[in-house]
Design a protein around this motif. Structure first.
Motif, mmCIF file in Angstrom:
data_model
loop_
_atom_site.group_PDB
_atom_site.id
_atom_site.type_symbol
_atom_site.label_atom_id
_atom_site.label_comp_id
_atom_site.label_asym_id
_atom_site.label_seq_id
_atom_site.Cartn_x
_atom_site.Cartn_y
_atom_site.Cartn_z
ATOM 1 N N GLU A 155 0.835 -1.215 0.000
ATOM 2 C CA GLU A 155 0.000 0.000 0.000
ATOM 3 C C GLU A 155 0.866 1.260 0.000
ATOM 4 O O GLU A 155 0.526 2.261 -0.642
ATOM 5 C CB GLU A 155 -0.938 0.016 1.209
ATOM 6 N N GLN A 287 -4.039 5.701 7.408
ATOM 7 C CA GLN A 287 -5.388 5.179 7.644
ATOM 8 C C GLN A 287 -5.433 3.682 7.338
ATOM 9 O O GLN A 287 -6.025 2.902 8.077
ATOM 10 C CB GLN A 287 -6.393 5.955 6.770
ATOM 11 N N THR A 288 -4.775 3.289 6.266
ATOM 12 C CA THR A 288 -4.711 1.861 5.919
ATOM 13 C C THR A 288 -4.001 1.085 7.025
ATOM 14 O O THR A 288 -4.389 -0.041 7.368
ATOM 15 C CB THR A 288 -3.964 1.664 4.581
ATOM 16 N N TYR A 289 -2.962 1.689 7.577
ATOM 17 C CA TYR A 289 -2.258 1.047 8.699
ATOM 18 C C TYR A 289 -3.230 0.778 9.845
ATOM 19 O O TYR A 289 -3.271 -0.327 10.404
ATOM 20 C CB TYR A 289 -1.091 1.928 9.184
ATOM 21 N N GLU A 291 -6.427 0.493 9.729
ATOM 22 C CA GLU A 291 -7.371 -0.565 9.340
ATOM 23 C C GLU A 291 -6.741 -1.946 9.542
ATOM 24 O O GLU A 291 -7.400 -2.876 9.978
ATOM 25 C CB GLU A 291 -7.800 -0.398 7.869
ATOM 26 N N GLN A 292 -5.467 -2.076 9.229
ATOM 27 C CA GLN A 292 -4.807 -3.381 9.352
ATOM 28 C C GLN A 292 -4.414 -3.688 10.799
ATOM 29 O O GLN A 292 -4.414 -4.845 11.214
ATOM 30 C CB GLN A 292 -3.555 -3.441 8.462
ATOM 31 N N GLY A 294 -5.604 -2.079 13.717
ATOM 32 C CA GLY A 294 -6.643 -1.935 14.730
ATOM 33 C C GLY A 294 -6.372 -0.860 15.772
ATOM 34 O O GLY A 294 -5.506 0.000 15.610
ATOM 35 N N GLN A 295 -7.137 -0.962 16.861
ATOM 36 C CA GLN A 295 -7.106 0.006 17.958
ATOM 37 C C GLN A 295 -5.701 0.167 18.540
ATOM 38 O O GLN A 295 -5.204 1.266 18.742
ATOM 39 C CB GLN A 295 -8.076 -0.509 19.034
ATOM 40 N N GLN A 298 -3.490 2.010 16.171
ATOM 41 C CA GLN A 298 -3.758 3.455 16.238
ATOM 42 C C GLN A 298 -3.009 4.081 17.413
ATOM 43 O O GLN A 298 -2.394 5.146 17.291
ATOM 44 C CB GLN A 298 -5.275 3.675 16.396
#
Ligand code: 6CS
Length: 317
Positions: A155, A287-289, A291-292, A294-295, A298
């Motif tokens: 990505e 953002q993709t990170y 999504e992959q 998770g919490q 983040q």
């Protein structure tokens, strides 16, 4: 005790320098109770296979680069994001050695995979090599770039319009030579020792990312060690923070000279404006990170960004 320690890099590499010094100090301090056997890349398998060997306790220690380990621990792909680190590498060194994001959040993610995270080790700036200069995202259009095997890296390069191809380290030289791929990305010392520069026409310096690896041990093994041996390992990994930082700095500098002496490869240094175009194009990948990863991913990202910012402010003061 016999401890097996596997490398993702060949003899003479940064990881080898680390392992040899680790071996020397651990053997000396354990007064003959421990023998460390070092296995350079090629002896036991690909990075992904080395991680499995540690998880199964077939070996006790290995390097596990986030660029590959992200397939097992998505959170660790934070290090594959671009334009996260400071331009001031001394800042990066201190953040990596003292980070809460790493020592708590990431260490927990490793522990869940039966891996003890002992150290995060920076090995230098990632440099693009290719059959062309890569000074704009447009230059990446349809460029077949080899990446390590973590899904986020695909990505990261799609964001520039490239056509990324993940593959193990051992296949990169022949892939370039046979033109199955147009380029790849690695620190300078690796570009020299793996001879990639011999089959490429350009090196492009964007300082988009640091090459970072992690030193891991099998967690069951590590937890079961006598306390004094555990303490020796922890001491040595702390001492080696400064040592390996100096080693990678020297290796990357001296081998750049070697590449210049032994080839007519063109060196392309990005301007700040050119870097800014890449930085902008890279931002959505965060953002993709999440999504992959998770919490917790983040949280790792936010904490690490705050830590880098705080360390930069401190360094500037
Ligand atoms: O590109 C790779 O796959 C490898 N590069 C380096 C510098 N170390 C280990 C990693 O597997």
């Amino acid at each position: 005790y016999t401890w097996r320690f596997a490398l993702e890099e060949i003899q003479g590499s940064v990881q080898d320098a680390y392992a040899q010094e680790f071996k020397r100090r651990v053997e000396e301090r354990s007064q003959g109770r421990v023998e460390v056997q070092v296995y350079p890349y090629g002896a036991l398998g690909t990075s992904a296979q080395l991680t499995e060997l540690v998880q199964n306790q077939a070996i006790q220690f290995a390097f596990a680069s986030p660029g590959h380990l992200g397939a097992v621990i998505p959170e660790v792909q934070v290090f594959s994001l671009h334009f996260i680190f400071s331009d001031n590498n001394a800042v990066n060194k201190s953040v990596l050695a003292n980070s809460q994001a790493i020592n708590q959040l990431l260490a927990q993610a490793y522990a869940e995979k039966n891996l003890e995270l002992l150290s995060i080790v920076p090995e230098g700036w990632m440099v693009w090599t290719g059959d062309r200069a890569l000074n704009t995202p447009e230059a990446f259009k349809d460029f077949k770039i080899r990446t390590m095997t973590s899904p986020l890296l695909v990505e990261a390069y799609r964001a520039y319009g490239a056509n990324p191809t993940p593959m193990p380290y051992s296949e990169v030289y022949s892939g370039l030579q046979l033109k199955q791929i147009d380029g790849q990305v690695n620190p300078i010392f690796a570009i020299e020792e793996m001879s990639f520069y011999e089959v490429q026409s350009h090196m492009t310096f964007a300082r988009q990312a640091q090459f970072v690896t992690s030193l891991v041990a099998n967690k069951t093994f590590f937890d079961g060690l006598p306390e004094d041996l555990q303490k020796i390992v922890k001491q040595v990994r702390t001492e080696l923070v400064d040592h390996i930082y100096d080693v990678q700095h020297d290796f990357n500098q001296s081998r750049l000279q070697k590449i210049k002496e032994n080839s007519d490869i063109k060196m392309v240094e990005l301007t700040e404006a050119e870097r800014e175009a890449f930085r902008k194009a890279s931002l959505d990948v965060r953002q993709t990170y999440v999504e992959q990863a998770g919490q917790r991913g983040q949280e790792v990202l936010n904490t690490l960004l705050a830590e880098i910012k705080a360390a930069e402010t401190k360094a500037a003061a």
